[in-house]
Design a protein around this motif. Structure first.
Motif: not given
Length: 199
Positions: A94-97, A50-51, A4-6, A9-12
């Motif tokens: 701009x995320x690392x992943x 994801x964030x 449940x916690x995004x 450091x990840x965008x989708x």
């Protein structure tokens, strides 16, 4: 980390920029299953993991914008396939992943990212892809931002095949054989109708 916690450091990116050749030229992400667009089912599962999330689309942009997430289009004219959508997503985030999924996979698992992320951290490769025990699903993947320059070069050279790039880049395979149906994509109108009848 709980599901449940995004992952901050990840965008989708949800890839919805194809021509829809297998569905008579329809925009596949907007085809309905159980009363809502296929892509909305994907958003419901992916957004909590994801964030941030963007939608890659090349037509019907207003309808995609109505889903309340940023909509991006390929940076080249024409339909260049998944690599072009991934390139646009890396340019827009701009995320690392970057987590990539297609718009026609409405049953993706809630632990998709956690498994891909763990495998990527444990490997020496810049990306991880999902495997259902029998076949690879190259469009369901997690990659490091460091691959962006190589993707740009390939697009400029006309090297558009996603799996060839993945193989030449190197990747970790992530086993989802315990829930292979979760990776299923609905390739045709018949597939969508059949699933709709079951639900």
């Amino acid at each position: 980390m709980s599901q449940s916690q995004p992952y901050k450091d990840v965008a989708a990116v949800i890839l919805a920029g194809g021509r829809g050749r297998r569905v008579g030229g329809e925009d596949k992400g907007l085809l309905e299953l159980d009363g809502k667009p296929l892509i909305a089912h994907v958003i419901d599962v992916i957004a909590p993991q994801v964030d941030s999330l963007v939608i890659s689309a090349n037509r019907n942009l207003e309808q995609y914008k109505a889903l309340a997430y940023p909509v991006i289009s390929d940076r080249q004219e024409g339909f260049y396939g998944p690599l072009a959508g991934i390139d646009a997503a890396l340019a827009a985030t701009d995320k690392p992943f970057l987590l990539c999924v297609p718009c026609d996979t409405p049953f993706l698992p809630a632990n998709l990212l956690s498994r891909l992320y763990a495998a990527l951290q444990d490997s020496n490769y810049p990306m991880a892809i999902a495997v259902d025990g029998e076949r690879q699903h190259p469009v369901i993947n997690l990659m490091q931002r460091s691959v962006h320059a190589d993707i740009r070069n390939r697009l400029q050279q006309g090297n558009l095949k996603l799996m060839r790039w993945i193989e030449e880049t190197g990747y970790a395979s992530v086993d989802f054989s315990d829930q292979p149906q979760a990776l299923s994509n609905l390739n045709s109108l018949d597939d969508i109708a059949l699933v709709g009848k079951r639900s």
